[in-house]
Design an enzyme around this catalytic site. Structure first.
Site, PDB file in Angstrom:
ATOM      1  N   ASP A  93      38.435 -35.089  27.190  1.00  0.00           N
ATOM      2  CA  ASP A  93      38.569 -34.580  28.551  1.00  0.00           C
ATOM      3  C   ASP A  93      39.271 -35.654  29.373  1.00  0.00           C
ATOM      4  OD1 ASP A  93      36.267 -36.327  28.473  1.00  0.00           O
ATOM      5  OD2 ASP A  93      35.932 -35.674  30.537  1.00  0.00           O
ATOM      6  N   GLY A  95      38.221 -37.197  31.999  1.00  0.00           N
ATOM      7  CA  GLY A  95      37.322 -38.172  32.628  1.00  0.00           C
ATOM      8  C   GLY A  95      37.012 -37.793  34.059  1.00  0.00           C
ATOM      9  N   GLY A 218      36.477 -24.836  36.235  1.00  0.00           N
ATOM     10  CA  GLY A 218      35.854 -24.378  37.463  1.00  0.00           C
ATOM     11  C   GLY A 218      34.833 -23.279  37.262  1.00  0.00           C
ATOM     12  N   ASP A 268      33.482 -25.838  24.629  1.00  0.00           N
ATOM     13  CA  ASP A 268      32.689 -27.061  24.426  1.00  0.00           C
ATOM     14  C   ASP A 268      31.428 -26.934  25.259  1.00  0.00           C
ATOM     15  OD1 ASP A 268      34.008 -28.012  27.146  1.00  0.00           O
ATOM     16  OD2 ASP A 268      32.377 -29.412  26.678  1.00  0.00           O
TER      17      ASP A 268
END
Ligand SMILES: O=c1[nH]cnc2c(CCNCC3CCCCC3)c3[nH]c(NCc4cccs4)nc3cc12
Length: 374
Positions: A93, A95, A218, A268
């Site tokens: 990802d 971060g 989101g 994930d």
């Protein structure tokens, strides 16, 4: 400018799809669930068990790894695969999500997010460019743009501000990624909260910028499941049909079934390992809380028919005892049982979509969960 496509769509059944994503470290079968390795390890599991459970790809956590042991150090040691011993595909990802949700004393502005390290309090600046540099140093096969995710419910103005900032950061992330070797991928992230027109604007402008794959962000940030599903229905059809779609941070087995049926390819979530550490097991019959006293004298395994050894040859009574005693082995066994169940569910979906029986698979799977544990 469109980027090369490493995704091969193999079959569809309605809006559900199954495919293969080719990365520098191997092939990912989709729909795919990506277990989350936090600070370079899968909590409570050996990589061998992660692989044996059927996972093709795992997540590496940029926020933690850049703070400790440091991205440059991991690069010097040969990258994440050499450093950790997981020799398959890895997605990292940006971060950004964790900075905005984990660290305090953080400031978000156009240029970057600045925060204090939760380890030594040092001031850290994470810009879209630095995030791409870190992910390249980690050697991840699939990098994520830096974005701003707004928790729901939220004001329309805040949702629009974060969505447009994320699009500007998408441009900057793609520019910073240009020097990556062939085969390495970058995903854009659709934002827009729970507002359909914001979702459409974000998806369309992201596709115009052009990425190897597209994430829907989101969501799973406090909204009801119905809202999450409605936003997927709004967004997925606007994304290129021949490129992978990744729904971030999702979810329960029910979420996975619903989202795959609406055209999502990758997921994930920390649930399998996190709930495992808290004594919860995911099974064909739904979730079972092994802390519950009703298991104390139950000699049966969790699931006679599971092909995962720990799920068919360890008694509920013993799992209950380990969990109640706080034995590490309890957390380890339930983590592997849960990751194996998630992978079993994804394999079932891939096979059902390939054979055009996904509708029946959904009904049978839901019936098993509804039956509950007897
Ligand atoms: O828009 C998003 N942009 C970027 N990341 C998101 C994430 C984190 C996905 N997992 C990263 C992992 C990286 C390695 C360590 C673990 C996370 C989300 N997670 C959730 N829901 C689950 C949630 C988890 C916590 C609060 S909500 N919604 C998400 C939305 C976004």
């Amino acid at each position: 400018m469109s980027l090369p496509n490493h995704f091969e769509l193999l079959a569809t059944d309605g809006t559900a799809r199954t495919g293969r994503l080719t990365t520098p470290h191997g092939v990912v079968r989709t729909p795919a669930f990506m277990p989350v390795g936090t600070a370079g390890a899968m909590k409570g599991m050996h990589w061998r068990e992660v692989r044996d459970a059927g996972a093709d790809i795992v997540l590496g956590n940029t926020y933690h790894l850049m703070l400790r042991p440091g991205a440059e150090r991991i690069a010097t040691l040969g990258g994440l695969q050499a450093f950790t011993g997981w020799n398959g595909p890895m997605l990292t990802d940006s971060g950004g999500f964790q900075v905005m949700s984990l660290s305090d004393l953080r400031k978000v502005n156009e240029k970057a997010v600045t925060f204090r390290s939760h380890i030594d309090g040092a001031k850290v600046e994470l810009s879209p460019e630095r995030s791409i540099e870190v992910q390249r140093l980690l050697g991840s096969d699939i990098a994520m743009q830096m974005d701003e995710c707004v928790r729901l419910p939220a004001e329309r103005s805040d949702i629009e501000r974060a969505m447009r900032l994320s699009l500007r950061w998408a441009e900057r992330s793609k520019r910073a990624f240009e020097t990556a070797p062939a085969g390495y991928m970058l995903c854009g992230i659709v934002q827009g909260g729970d507002i359909p027109e914001m979702r459409r604007t974000s998806a369309r402008e992201l596709v115009d910028i052009g990425f190897h794959g597209y994430a829907i962000g989101g969501l799973a940030v406090g909204e009801p499941q119905a809202v999450m599903l409605a936003m997927i229905e709004e967004t997925a059809p606007l994304l290129p049909i021949d490129r992978p779609r990744y729904l971030m941070g999702v979810g329960t087995p029910e979420d996975l079934l619903e989202a795959v049926s609406r055209g999502i390819d990758m997921f994930d979530c920390v649930l399998p390992t996190r709930n495992g550490r808290h004594g919860m097991a995911f099974t064909r019959f739904g979730q079972i809380n092994l802390r519950n006293a009703r298991h104390a004298d139950d000699p049966r395994p969790l699931d006679e028919e599971s092909e995962w050894p720990a799920a068919h040859n360890i008694s509920r009574a013993y799992l209950h005892h380990l969990v109640r005693s706080g034995e590490t082995l309890g957390a380890m066994l339930l983590s592997e049982i849960n990751v194996a169940y998630y992978q079993h569910l994804m394999r079932g979906m891939r096979e059902a979509i390939s054979s055009g029986t996904f509708e029946m698979f959904q009904q049978q799977t839901r019936a098993g969960w509804a039956r509950g544990d007897i």
